[in-house]
Design an enzyme around this catalytic site. Structure first.
Site, PDB file in Angstrom:
ATOM      1  N   GLY A   1       6.393  -2.992 -14.008  1.00 42.67           N
ATOM      2  CA  GLY A   1       5.991  -1.624 -13.681  1.00 42.67           C
ATOM      3  C   GLY A   1       5.082  -0.988 -14.708  1.00 42.67           C
ATOM      4  O   GLY A   1       4.862   0.218 -14.691  1.00 42.67           O
TER       5      GLY A   1
ATOM      6  N   GLU B   1      16.485  -4.211 -14.739  1.00 43.99           N
ATOM      7  CA  GLU B   1      16.908  -2.806 -14.593  1.00 43.99           C
ATOM      8  C   GLU B   1      18.423  -2.706 -14.439  1.00 43.99           C
ATOM      9  O   GLU B   1      19.034  -1.736 -14.900  1.00 43.99           O
ATOM     10  CB  GLU B   1      16.169  -2.161 -13.401  1.00 43.99           C
ATOM     11  CG  GLU B   1      14.691  -1.953 -13.736  1.00 43.99           C
ATOM     12  CD  GLU B   1      13.734  -2.014 -12.559  1.00 43.99           C
ATOM     13  OE1 GLU B   1      14.177  -1.953 -11.399  1.00 43.99           O
ATOM     14  OE2 GLU B   1      12.522  -2.150 -12.809  1.00 43.99           O
TER      15      GLU B   1
ATOM     16  N   ASN C   1      10.563  -6.772  -4.005  1.00 43.32           N
ATOM     17  CA  ASN C   1      11.726  -6.050  -4.517  1.00 43.32           C
ATOM     18  C   ASN C   1      11.387  -4.573  -4.392  1.00 43.32           C
ATOM     19  O   ASN C   1      10.642  -4.030  -5.203  1.00 43.32           O
ATOM     20  CB  ASN C   1      11.970  -6.451  -5.980  1.00 43.32           C
ATOM     21  CG  ASN C   1      13.027  -5.595  -6.647  1.00 43.32           C
ATOM     22  OD1 ASN C   1      13.757  -4.860  -5.985  1.00 43.32           O
ATOM     23  ND2 ASN C   1      13.107  -5.674  -7.978  1.00 43.32           N
ATOM     24  N   TRP C   2      11.928  -3.960  -3.347  1.00 47.92           N
ATOM     25  CA  TRP C   2      11.558  -2.566  -3.073  1.00 47.92           C
ATOM     26  C   TRP C   2      12.188  -1.603  -4.069  1.00 47.92           C
ATOM     27  O   TRP C   2      11.812  -0.432  -4.128  1.00 47.92           O
ATOM     28  CB  TRP C   2      11.977  -2.184  -1.656  1.00 47.92           C
ATOM     29  CG  TRP C   2      11.175  -2.842  -0.573  1.00 47.92           C
ATOM     30  CD1 TRP C   2      10.187  -3.800  -0.731  1.00 47.92           C
ATOM     31  CD2 TRP C   2      11.265  -2.595   0.832  1.00 47.92           C
ATOM     32  NE1 TRP C   2       9.670  -4.153   0.498  1.00 47.92           N
ATOM     33  CE2 TRP C   2      10.322  -3.430   1.476  1.00 47.92           C
ATOM     34  CE3 TRP C   2      12.058  -1.762   1.622  1.00 47.92           C
ATOM     35  CZ2 TRP C   2      10.156  -3.440   2.869  1.00 47.92           C
ATOM     36  CZ3 TRP C   2      11.892  -1.775   2.999  1.00 47.92           C
ATOM     37  CH2 TRP C   2      10.942  -2.600   3.615  1.00 47.92           C
ATOM     38  N   LYS C   3      13.194  -2.043  -4.799  1.00 48.97           N
ATOM     39  CA  LYS C   3      13.921  -1.170  -5.741  1.00 48.97           C
ATOM     40  C   LYS C   3      14.458   0.062  -4.995  1.00 48.97           C
ATOM     41  O   LYS C   3      14.828  -0.058  -3.839  1.00 48.97           O
ATOM     42  CB  LYS C   3      13.025  -0.795  -6.931  1.00 48.97           C
ATOM     43  CG  LYS C   3      12.410  -2.045  -7.588  1.00 48.97           C
ATOM     44  CD  LYS C   3      11.796  -1.777  -8.916  1.00 48.97           C
ATOM     45  CE  LYS C   3      11.238  -3.093  -9.471  1.00 48.97           C
ATOM     46  NZ  LYS C   3      10.677  -2.941 -10.800  1.00 48.97           N
TER      47      LYS C   3
ATOM     48  N   GLU D   1      10.810 -12.570 -15.463  1.00 47.41           N
ATOM     49  CA  GLU D   1      10.174 -11.257 -15.482  1.00 47.41           C
ATOM     50  C   GLU D   1      10.205 -10.701 -16.900  1.00 47.41           C
ATOM     51  O   GLU D   1      11.224 -10.119 -17.320  1.00 47.41           O
ATOM     52  CB  GLU D   1      10.912 -10.290 -14.549  1.00 47.41           C
ATOM     53  CG  GLU D   1      10.940 -10.763 -13.106  1.00 47.41           C
ATOM     54  CD  GLU D   1      11.193  -9.599 -12.148  1.00 47.41           C
ATOM     55  OE1 GLU D   1      10.356  -9.394 -11.276  1.00 47.41           O
ATOM     56  OE2 GLU D   1      12.196  -8.902 -12.303  1.00 47.41           O
TER      57      GLU D   1
ATOM     58  N   GLY E   1       7.398  -6.008  -7.316  1.00 47.27           N
ATOM     59  CA  GLY E   1       7.959  -4.665  -7.217  1.00 47.27           C
ATOM     60  C   GLY E   1       6.969  -3.723  -6.547  1.00 47.27           C
ATOM     61  O   GLY E   1       6.831  -3.711  -5.323  1.00 47.27           O
ATOM     62  N   GLY E   2       6.267  -2.944  -7.360  1.00 45.01           N
ATOM     63  CA  GLY E   2       5.360  -1.908  -6.855  1.00 45.01           C
ATOM     64  C   GLY E   2       4.453  -2.362  -5.718  1.00 45.01           C
ATOM     65  O   GLY E   2       4.322  -1.669  -4.693  1.00 45.01           O
TER      66      GLY E   2
ATOM     67  N   HIS F   1      18.613  -8.446 -12.301  1.00 46.35           N
ATOM     68  CA  HIS F   1      17.331  -7.793 -12.583  1.00 46.35           C
ATOM     69  C   HIS F   1      17.434  -7.020 -13.903  1.00 46.35           C
ATOM     70  O   HIS F   1      18.481  -6.446 -14.214  1.00 46.35           O
ATOM     71  CB  HIS F   1      16.954  -6.847 -11.443  1.00 46.35           C
ATOM     72  CG  HIS F   1      15.543  -6.376 -11.553  1.00 46.35           C
ATOM     73  ND1 HIS F   1      15.189  -5.341 -12.383  1.00 46.35           N
ATOM     74  CD2 HIS F   1      14.404  -6.828 -10.994  1.00 46.35           C
ATOM     75  CE1 HIS F   1      13.872  -5.172 -12.312  1.00 46.35           C
ATOM     76  NE2 HIS F   1      13.374  -6.058 -11.471  1.00 46.35           N
TER      77      HIS F   1
ATOM     78  N   SER G   1       4.208  -6.644 -12.701  1.00 39.84           N
ATOM     79  CA  SER G   1       2.840  -6.183 -12.412  1.00 39.84           C
ATOM     80  C   SER G   1       1.979  -7.235 -11.729  1.00 39.84           C
ATOM     81  O   SER G   1       0.777  -7.333 -11.993  1.00 39.84           O
ATOM     82  CB  SER G   1       2.173  -5.662 -13.687  1.00 39.84           C
ATOM     83  OG  SER G   1       2.921  -4.579 -14.223  1.00 39.84           O
TER      84      SER G   1
END
Ligand code: PGA
Length: 252
Positions: free
Chosen positions: A174, A98, A9-11, A168, A235-236, A96, A214
């Site tokens: 993150g 966010e 998930n590149w966001k 999640e 993600g990251g 998600h 994470s």
């Protein structure tokens, strides 16, 4: 059949050239190596078309990070499920945390998004998870059950069978603070029981439930070894090819 899946998930990261370069790198890493899981990257809307042109979707799936709750019309700035489908992408992240937290997405909106994604042949990667305060109160299972029931349990068994779930815990996203493998397993097993109660054991056993928050090369193998953890939403660590591939290789 339940699948193991690692999805990036590149966001809201990378410009188009940077994203195309990253997608090419991941695609090349997969060209001469057969992973023991499906691998997917979910990228910003602007990146879908150019990324689609540089990857082999037989080895690397492509998804969007959201889609609209309407099919078309006067919704300035929105991108619909048929638009996503027309790029060649076949997955879409929905719900998600966010999106829920910063853009006010509710279960009602998400029901519409899920229906449209399925109508246009996109596989939803549907996210659920509690915030820290809810875990501290010990109500994380109620929260996650409500998220699933309110947004997904109107689906029939065949439709539900097309959904990938991603648990999640919001406090782990993150933050560098991963849920322990035991905490993840406990929730994943609960989610699977919740599905079994509604759709029966077969549908529950066939559902892929990913962990997100994470997840990195150093903890992926321990998480993925748990019987109800079928992969990760990353993600990251999906923004660096080596880290992302390190997580994919946790299934070797
Ligand atoms: P993270 O994000 O891996 O950077 O914690 C996961 C996600 O939000 O999907």
């Amino acid at each position: 059949m339940r699948k193991n899946i690692v999805a990036g998930n590149w966001k809201m990261n990378t410009t188009v050239p940077e994203g195309v370069a990253l997608a090419k790198e991941v695609n090349e890493a997969l060209a001469n190596y057969t992973p023991k899981c499906d691998v997917v990257i979910c990228v910003p809307f602007t990146h879908l078309c150019p990324v689609c042109g540089v990857i082999d979707q037989a080895k690397l799936g492509l998804g969007a990070e959201n889609c609209a709750d309407h099919k078309s019309g006067a919704y300035t700035g929105e991108v619909s499920a048929p638009m996503v489908q027309s790029t060649g992408a076949t997955y879409v992240i929905l719900g998600h945390s966010e999106r829920r937290q910063y853009y006010g997405e509710t279960s009602e909106t998400l029901r519409a998004k899920v229906a449209l994604a399925l109508e246009y042949g996109l596989t939803p990667i549907f996210c659920i998870g509690e915030v820290l305060e809810e875990r501290e109160k010990g109500i994380q299972e109620d929260v996650v059950r409500d998220q699933i029931v309110n947004a997904l349990f109107q689906l029939d068994a065949e439709q539900f069978g097309k959904i990938i779930l991603a648990y999640e815990p919001v406090w782990a996203i993150g933050t560098g603070k991963t849920a322990t493998a035991d905490q993840a397993e406990e929730m994943h097993a609960f989610i699977r029981r919740t599905i079994a109660d509604r759709y029966g054991e077969k549908v529950a056993q066939d559902c892929s439930i990913l962990y997100g928050g994470s997840c990195k090369p150093s903890n992926a193998a321990e998480l993925f070894a748990k019987p109800d953890v079928d992969g990760g939403l990353i993600g990251g660590a999906s923004l660096k090819c080596a880290d992302f591939m390190g997580i994919v290789k946790a299934f070797d």
